[in-house]
Design a protein around this motif. Structure first.
Motif, mmCIF file in Angstrom:
data_model
loop_
_atom_site.group_PDB
_atom_site.id
_atom_site.type_symbol
_atom_site.label_atom_id
_atom_site.label_comp_id
_atom_site.label_asym_id
_atom_site.label_seq_id
_atom_site.Cartn_x
_atom_site.Cartn_y
_atom_site.Cartn_z
ATOM 1 N N LYS A 84 37.154 42.258 37.183
ATOM 2 C CA LYS A 84 36.391 42.941 38.220
ATOM 3 C C LYS A 84 36.023 44.358 37.781
ATOM 4 N N PHE A 85 34.726 44.668 37.809
ATOM 5 C CA PHE A 85 34.290 46.039 37.615
ATOM 6 C C PHE A 85 34.511 46.816 38.910
ATOM 7 N N GLY A 86 34.539 48.140 38.801
ATOM 8 C CA GLY A 86 34.868 48.982 39.947
ATOM 9 C C GLY A 86 33.955 48.809 41.139
ATOM 10 N N ASP A 87 32.675 48.469 40.898
ATOM 11 C CA ASP A 87 31.725 48.363 42.003
ATOM 12 C C ASP A 87 31.626 46.952 42.572
ATOM 13 N N GLU A 88 32.443 46.027 42.091
ATOM 14 C CA GLU A 88 32.413 44.657 42.602
ATOM 15 C C GLU A 88 33.365 44.509 43.781
ATOM 16 N N THR A 89 32.990 43.658 44.721
ATOM 17 C CA THR A 89 33.797 43.439 45.915
ATOM 18 C C THR A 89 34.688 42.219 45.766
ATOM 19 N N ALA A 90 35.680 42.107 46.668
ATOM 20 C CA ALA A 90 36.552 40.932 46.671
ATOM 21 C C ALA A 90 35.746 39.665 46.937
ATOM 22 N N GLY A 91 34.672 39.794 47.722
ATOM 23 C CA GLY A 91 33.826 38.638 48.004
ATOM 24 C C GLY A 91 33.173 38.085 46.756
ATOM 25 N N GLU A 92 32.777 38.968 45.853
ATOM 26 C CA GLU A 92 32.170 38.510 44.596
ATOM 27 C C GLU A 92 33.191 37.792 43.726
ATOM 28 N N ILE A 93 34.435 38.270 43.760
ATOM 29 C CA ILE A 93 35.497 37.594 43.017
ATOM 30 C C ILE A 93 35.724 36.194 43.584
ATOM 31 N N GLN A 94 35.751 36.095 44.911
ATOM 32 C CA GLN A 94 35.936 34.798 45.557
ATOM 33 C C GLN A 94 34.819 33.827 45.180
ATOM 34 N N GLU A 95 33.599 34.321 45.150
ATOM 35 C CA GLU A 95 32.465 33.476 44.783
ATOM 36 C C GLU A 95 32.607 32.946 43.359
ATOM 37 N N PHE B 87 35.424 32.551 41.632
ATOM 38 C CA PHE B 87 36.499 31.557 41.590
ATOM 39 C C PHE B 87 35.994 30.200 42.075
ATOM 40 N N PHE B 88 35.200 30.219 43.144
ATOM 41 C CA PHE B 88 34.697 28.947 43.671
ATOM 42 C C PHE B 88 33.717 28.304 42.698
ATOM 43 N N GLU B 89 32.845 29.120 42.116
ATOM 44 C CA GLU B 89 31.840 28.590 41.190
ATOM 45 C C GLU B 89 32.468 28.048 39.916
ATOM 46 N N MET B 90 33.417 28.793 39.349
ATOM 47 C CA MET B 90 33.977 28.410 38.059
ATOM 48 C C MET B 90 35.143 27.430 38.176
ATOM 49 N N LEU B 91 35.942 27.546 39.261
ATOM 50 C CA LEU B 91 37.154 26.735 39.392
ATOM 51 C C LEU B 91 37.041 25.659 40.460
ATOM 52 N N ASP B 92 35.942 25.687 41.230
ATOM 53 C CA ASP B 92 35.757 24.741 42.325
ATOM 54 C C ASP B 92 36.925 24.806 43.306
ATOM 55 N N GLN B 93 37.408 26.027 43.534
ATOM 56 C CA GLN B 93 38.525 26.241 44.445
ATOM 57 C C GLN B 93 38.220 27.414 45.371
ATOM 58 N N VAL B 94 38.618 27.247 46.623
ATOM 59 C CA VAL B 94 38.463 28.318 47.595
ATOM 60 C C VAL B 94 39.657 29.257 47.486
ATOM 61 N N VAL B 95 39.392 30.530 47.245
ATOM 62 C CA VAL B 95 40.448 31.540 47.142
ATOM 63 C C VAL B 95 40.220 32.562 48.245
ATOM 64 N N HIS B 96 41.221 32.774 49.071
ATOM 65 C CA HIS B 96 41.112 33.739 50.160
ATOM 66 C C HIS B 96 41.329 35.162 49.632
ATOM 67 N N GLY B 97 40.695 36.110 50.297
ATOM 68 C CA GLY B 97 40.749 37.496 49.852
ATOM 69 C C GLY B 97 42.147 38.042 49.729
ATOM 70 N N GLU B 98 43.035 37.653 50.668
ATOM 71 C CA GLU B 98 44.407 38.180 50.626
ATOM 72 C C GLU B 98 45.224 37.591 49.488
ATOM 73 N N ALA B 99 44.707 36.510 48.878
ATOM 74 C CA ALA B 99 45.419 35.886 47.761
ATOM 75 C C ALA B 99 45.053 36.499 46.420
ATOM 76 N N ILE B 100 44.103 37.432 46.418
ATOM 77 C CA ILE B 100 43.657 38.065 45.170
ATOM 78 C C ILE B 100 44.420 39.359 44.954
ATOM 79 N N HIS B 101 45.036 39.467 43.793
ATOM 80 C CA HIS B 101 45.793 40.677 43.436
ATOM 81 C C HIS B 101 45.089 41.380 42.288
#
Length: 468
Positions: A361-372, A374-388
């Protein structure tokens, strides 16, 4: 006798879900870990559909001829960045109708070799000779749900398919062991003056290759102790009344010591290299690796952590250069000194597993972009609170090459003159002979302005900054 694959039950359910569409042809990757005794598969991840393959288009039914090898291998390369130490792309799968069975094995063979070749191009480390070189090719019939599991030896392009066992097991990675460490990085990479437009990415990779050798040869302390390579990682752990190891949720804390000397018999030679810029990588990295809990050896645990250390820095630099290529300002001058922050590492857990996958994650990226992602690359839903997000400060300082065609006389300084000037400005230079005891590949005396003069002594690597 073929290899045995122990597979998380959730993988079986994931694959079965695709068989509900009997005319579909689905490709994907198998993620897990190899060991001398058995292999483990903890994830199956389908290849992301392309635009025209969107599932909302009910009239689209992909066939074997529609499999895009470049798209599959591209997904594998991107996905490999998201795997912590200990996890690998173990192979590929295809879910297809029975009428396609005749041509499935040829398609699987082609894919499994292409995927391994694509991933291997980026590695700064090599597999040991004794490591498992087999990769799995799995076919699931969408009508009968019958599984055909075979392996191919990646070291032999002409290898024939070998049968393998595919066994499901629940909670396969729920008690896997984790190792963590923080690595402080301060790497100086001189840029050659032989070409003004010499690729920064290529220079960086060369510098990281030398640094990777330091990591490979380092000393690793597990929970403050130096352990024998062939000892069991869990040796000394308390056992329960049933005789089982009581697994702790706490990861093993690892300290890394890089060696500074080697045998006195190593001979060093010196050459002078003219440089016109430099790259500096500085910061602290959070590294994490996982290993199975079936009597793992210390050497195997250290090995997967070493590879995570090397992979994560290499991947971050690669991501940064990709970002710079996309977002580079056209009006920016090549001679300007630049400072860039490497992306931070973000971890997310897998349901029912002790293993966490990662993204950057770059500094200007949001948790939502990380979630997207994960879903695109891993085909898995990851909730925001599960991201460290690992809190790290990593900076790339790029002092790019500049054209100094008028300074040819300065570039042609003799080795003796260079040594004299260094002695005058940074003190008396140590004699050459003691440097033969240094360990790594390059000893550089570098200047941070153009032109930079670097004295390269084979067999040594340390960095001393000075001004002529």
């Amino acid at each position: 006798m073929g290899r045995s694959y122990f597979v998380e039950e959730a993988v079986g359910q994931y694959l079965s879900d695709f068989s509900t569409k009997p005319k579909a042809c689905v490709t994907g990757l198998l993620i897990g870990q190899c060991s001398p005794q058995r292999d483990y598969v903890i994830l199956a991840i389908r290849t992301p559909p392309r635009g025209e393959q969107n599932e909302s288009n009910k009239n689209y039914h992909p066939k074997l001829a529609d499999i895009d090898e470049e798209w599959v291998t591209g997904h594998a390369s991107q996905l490999s960045r998201m795997l912590p130490g200990g996890l690998l792309v173990l192979g590929v799968f295809i879910v297809a109708a029975p009428e396609l069975a005749k041509d499935i094995q040829n398609a699987l063979r082609k894919l499994v070799f292409s995927v391994e070749k694509s991933i291997g191009k980026k590695r700064l480390w090599n597999f040991a000779e004794e490591e498992v070189s087999d990769r799995v090719a799995l076919h699931l019939c969408s009508a009968t749900k019958k599984i055909l599991c075979r392996t191919y030896d990646m070291q032999d392009p002409k290898s024939s398919a070998k049968p393998a066992d595919w066994k499901y097991q629940s909670g396969l990675s729920a008690f896997w062991l984790s190792l963590e460490c923080t690595i402080n990085v301060n790497i100086h990479i001189p840029l050659s003056a032989t070409s003004v437009n010499y690729e920064l990415e290529k220079n960086t990779r060369n510098g990281l290759t030398r640094w990777a050798k330091q990591i490979e040869e380092g000393v690793f302390l597990i929970n403050g102790q130096a352990k024998d390579d062939d000892a069991e990682l869990l040796e000394g752990q308390k056992k329960s009344s049933r005789g089982n190891i009581q697994h702790s949720i706490q990861p093993f804390d690892v300290k890394v010591l890089t060696q500074l000397s080697q045998s006195s018999g190593h001979r060093s030679t010196a050459t002078v290299q003219v440089c016109s810029g430099s790259i500096n990588l500085k910061g602290a990295m959070k590294c994490r690796a996982y290993i199975h809990n079936n009597k793992p050896k210390v050497k195997d645990a250290i090995q997967v952590l070493k590879r995570d250390i090397i992979n994560t820095l290499s991947d971050r630099c690669e991501i940064l250069f990709e970002d710079l290529l996309i977002n580079e300002a056209p009006e920016k001058k090549n001679s300007e000194r630049e400072y860039h922050a490497l992306p931070h590492r973000a971890f997310a857990s897998i349901a029912g597993s002790n293993v966490m996958l990662c993204d950057y994650k770059f500094g200007d990226e949001t948790a939502g972009e990380i979630q997207e992602r994960f879903f695109e690359m891993l085909d898995q839903v990851v909730h925001g609170e599960a991201i460290h997000i690992a809190e790290e400060i990593n900076i790339v300082d790029i002092n790019p090459p500049v054209d100094n065609t008028d300074d040819t006389q300065q570039m042609q300084l003799t080795k003796a003159t260079l040594l004299l000037k260094f002695q005058q400005n940074i003190g008396k230079l140590p004699p050459i002979s003691p440097l033969r005891h240094c360990r790594t590949d390059m000893y550089s005396l570098s200047l941070l302005f153009a032109p930079t003069i670097v004295i390269v002594i084979s067999g040594c690597e340390d960095i001393v900054n000075g001004i002529i």
